[in-house]
Design an enzyme around this catalytic site. Sequence first.
Site, PDB file in Angstrom:
ATOM      1  N   CYS A  81       0.282  -4.221  23.726  1.00 44.78           N
ATOM      2  CA  CYS A  81       0.526  -4.767  22.343  1.00 44.78           C
ATOM      3  C   CYS A  81       1.538  -6.081  22.483  1.00 44.78           C
ATOM      4  O   CYS A  81       0.842  -6.993  22.996  1.00 44.78           O
ATOM      5  CB  CYS A  81       1.152  -3.651  21.556  1.00 44.78           C
ATOM      6  SG  CYS A  81       1.009  -3.823  19.916  1.00 44.78           S
ATOM      7  N   HIS A 172      -1.035   1.119  21.866  1.00 44.77           N
ATOM      8  CA  HIS A 172       0.027   1.973  22.618  1.00 44.77           C
ATOM      9  C   HIS A 172      -0.585   2.929  23.190  1.00 44.77           C
ATOM     10  O   HIS A 172      -0.853   4.030  22.458  1.00 44.77           O
ATOM     11  CB  HIS A 172       1.236   2.214  21.609  1.00 44.77           C
ATOM     12  CG  HIS A 172       1.938   0.886  21.157  1.00 44.77           C
ATOM     13  ND1 HIS A 172       3.354   0.685  21.565  1.00 44.77           N
ATOM     14  CD2 HIS A 172       1.720   0.252  20.052  1.00 44.77           C
ATOM     15  CE1 HIS A 172       3.707  -0.214  20.931  1.00 44.77           C
ATOM     16  NE2 HIS A 172       2.710  -0.551  20.134  1.00 44.77           N
ATOM     17  N   GLU A 174       1.121   4.944  25.127  1.00 49.76           N
ATOM     18  CA  GLU A 174       2.282   5.846  25.920  1.00 49.76           C
ATOM     19  C   GLU A 174       2.657   6.485  24.571  1.00 49.76           C
ATOM     20  O   GLU A 174       3.527   7.449  24.580  1.00 49.76           O
ATOM     21  CB  GLU A 174       3.326   4.714  26.207  1.00 49.76           C
ATOM     22  CG  GLU A 174       4.067   4.330  25.188  1.00 49.76           C
ATOM     23  CD  GLU A 174       3.587   2.952  24.489  1.00 49.76           C
ATOM     24  OE1 GLU A 174       2.299   2.756  24.631  1.00 49.76           O
ATOM     25  OE2 GLU A 174       4.258   2.190  23.694  1.00 49.76           O
TER      26      GLU A 174
END
Length: 192
Positions: A81, A172, A174
């Site tokens: 990002c 993202h 994560e």
Amino acid sequence: MSTTKIGVLALQGAVREHIQHIDALEASGIAIKWPNELKEVAGLIIPGGESTTIGKLMVEYGFIEAIRDFHATGKPIYGTCAGMILLAKKITEGDQPLLSLMDIEARRNAFGRQRESFEAELDIKDVGHRFKAVFIRAPWIENVSKNVKIMAEFGNIKVMARQGNLLASAFHPELTGDLRIHKYFLGMVKEA
Ligand code: GLN
């Protein structure tokens, strides 16, 4: 055999989640707060957050040159990002500090207000199918040179790419429990 250490640039943004993902693999995630800590790690993740803020702090702390040197030694870098924006050679609008390492042009906040954040399932080359990707005020990739491999598209919008030892995603990875992209990046680090 010693554990592979992966740094996560810890100036601003989603740092802890990346460290947790790395630690869940056979590797160790290290928060990088100072340029001299880069010598301890074999790969680096630049997290999402606000690319203007991270960029300014990078200039202030001397990370621009330090990360370019890190890249020059062949160590892999993954930008997610805002991190992807910072890796790009160009952005479509505005002027802000960039690492300018990857032959992509990024458009910031490209999905517009209606789609500030959303999730999508992506098929990612060399990673796998149905990866749940979380997009938050995400950029997308516009122009790429032919040395850049597109790894994932959302519709026909380019959202993940690799160029040599550089990896970038607009989303993202994560923020869900899926470790496949981190595992793929760890593979790049082990090969390097
Ligand atoms: N919109 C942010 C930027 O332009 C990126 C958002 C994110 O990293 N989730 O820097």
